[in-house]
Design a protein around this motif. Sequence first.
Motif, PDB file in Angstrom:
ATOM      1  N   ALA A   1     -41.087  -6.360 -45.155  1.00  0.00           N
ATOM      2  CA  ALA A   1     -40.728  -6.450 -46.571  1.00  0.00           C
ATOM      3  C   ALA A   1     -40.071  -5.176 -47.086  1.00  0.00           C
ATOM      4  N   LEU A   2     -39.888  -4.188 -46.219  1.00  0.00           N
ATOM      5  CA  LEU A   2     -39.241  -2.927 -46.596  1.00  0.00           C
ATOM      6  C   LEU A   2     -37.765  -2.969 -46.233  1.00  0.00           C
TER       7      LEU A   2
ATOM      8  N   LYS B   1     -38.114   1.823 -44.398  1.00  0.00           N
ATOM      9  CA  LYS B   1     -38.667   1.822 -43.039  1.00  0.00           C
ATOM     10  C   LYS B   1     -38.554   3.208 -42.400  1.00  0.00           C
ATOM     11  N   GLU B   2     -37.442   3.884 -42.648  1.00  0.00           N
ATOM     12  CA  GLU B   2     -37.283   5.234 -42.102  1.00  0.00           C
ATOM     13  C   GLU B   2     -38.277   6.194 -42.733  1.00  0.00           C
TER      14      GLU B   2
ATOM     15  N   ASP C   1     -41.839  -3.963 -38.138  1.00  0.00           N
ATOM     16  CA  ASP C   1     -41.888  -5.126 -39.032  1.00  0.00           C
ATOM     17  C   ASP C   1     -43.307  -5.660 -39.186  1.00  0.00           C
ATOM     18  N   GLU C   2     -44.150  -5.411 -38.187  1.00  0.00           N
ATOM     19  CA  GLU C   2     -45.543  -5.882 -38.233  1.00  0.00           C
ATOM     20  C   GLU C   2     -46.496  -4.741 -38.571  1.00  0.00           C
ATOM     21  N   THR C   3     -45.961  -3.665 -39.140  1.00  0.00           N
ATOM     22  CA  THR C   3     -46.767  -2.511 -39.533  1.00  0.00           C
ATOM     23  C   THR C   3     -46.968  -2.531 -41.044  1.00  0.00           C
ATOM     24  N   TRP C   4     -48.181  -2.331 -41.484  1.00  0.00           N
ATOM     25  CA  TRP C   4     -48.549  -2.468 -42.890  1.00  0.00           C
ATOM     26  C   TRP C   4     -48.821  -1.108 -43.520  1.00  0.00           C
ATOM     27  N   PHE C   5     -48.491  -0.990 -44.812  1.00  0.00           N
ATOM     28  CA  PHE C   5     -48.735   0.224 -45.588  1.00  0.00           C
ATOM     29  C   PHE C   5     -49.589  -0.157 -46.798  1.00  0.00           C
ATOM     30  N   ALA C   6     -50.790   0.426 -46.883  1.00  0.00           N
ATOM     31  CA  ALA C   6     -51.714   0.108 -47.972  1.00  0.00           C
ATOM     32  C   ALA C   6     -52.114   1.380 -48.704  1.00  0.00           C
TER      33      ALA C   6
END
Length: 231
Positions: free
Chosen positions: A130-131, A136-137, A167-172
């Motif tokens: 979604a970024l 992403k960079e 793409d399958e990495t999440w940021f919370a």
Amino acid sequence: MDGDQALADAGTDFASGRAVYTIGIFGEPSETAPWMVQFGGHHLGLNLVIDGPHSVMTPTLTGAQPAIYKRGGRTVRVLAGENDKAFALLDALDAQQRKQAILPYAVDDLVAGPGHDGETIVPEGIRGAALNAAQKEMLMDIIGEWAGIINDTYAAPRLQEIREGLDETWFAWSGPTTHEPDRNGSSYYRIQGPHLLIEFSPQGVGGDPTLHVHTVYRDPTNSYGSRFTAP
């Protein structure tokens, strides 16, 4: 380590400072067979497994207390890159993305800290897919504060592996969305991907969470080099 020495210089009732850091070597150093170096003390625990062309630095714990101090007439801020780059990414998100990234509850400690090897955490926040490309960079730049601190020979394939799963990495995120200039914030964040788990967790001990921070860096698929060393 120097921040830990500043803490020791101020006086503590527990072992702190450079004098109480230790090193352990497990196995026999070799160019072909696996072996491990463990180095650490208060607020630092590095685990480095070397197996010929492969190297793994997970799990590793880095921290700071105090996160800001004076040394030789200048101000030193520990974990500044880890803090500032995360806030920069949060600032780069649009309103909808921020709504996804910011958790609706408070997190005030490491979820996957010491003693939590092998545990599964359900991904939360905003997914890498979604970024946009620039965001992403920025996410990779944050990750590099952990995955990129060993030499290029070993860091490059590790960063490439993480990038392939971005793409399958999440940021919370949990906590305030701003921080004072030139000072760490009091916010928690987590980055979680197929081969990655990073947590940045300010601690309330001592009254000011910005001065006391714990972080953990893991690869759940390769803890202590298990991918290369398991029989």
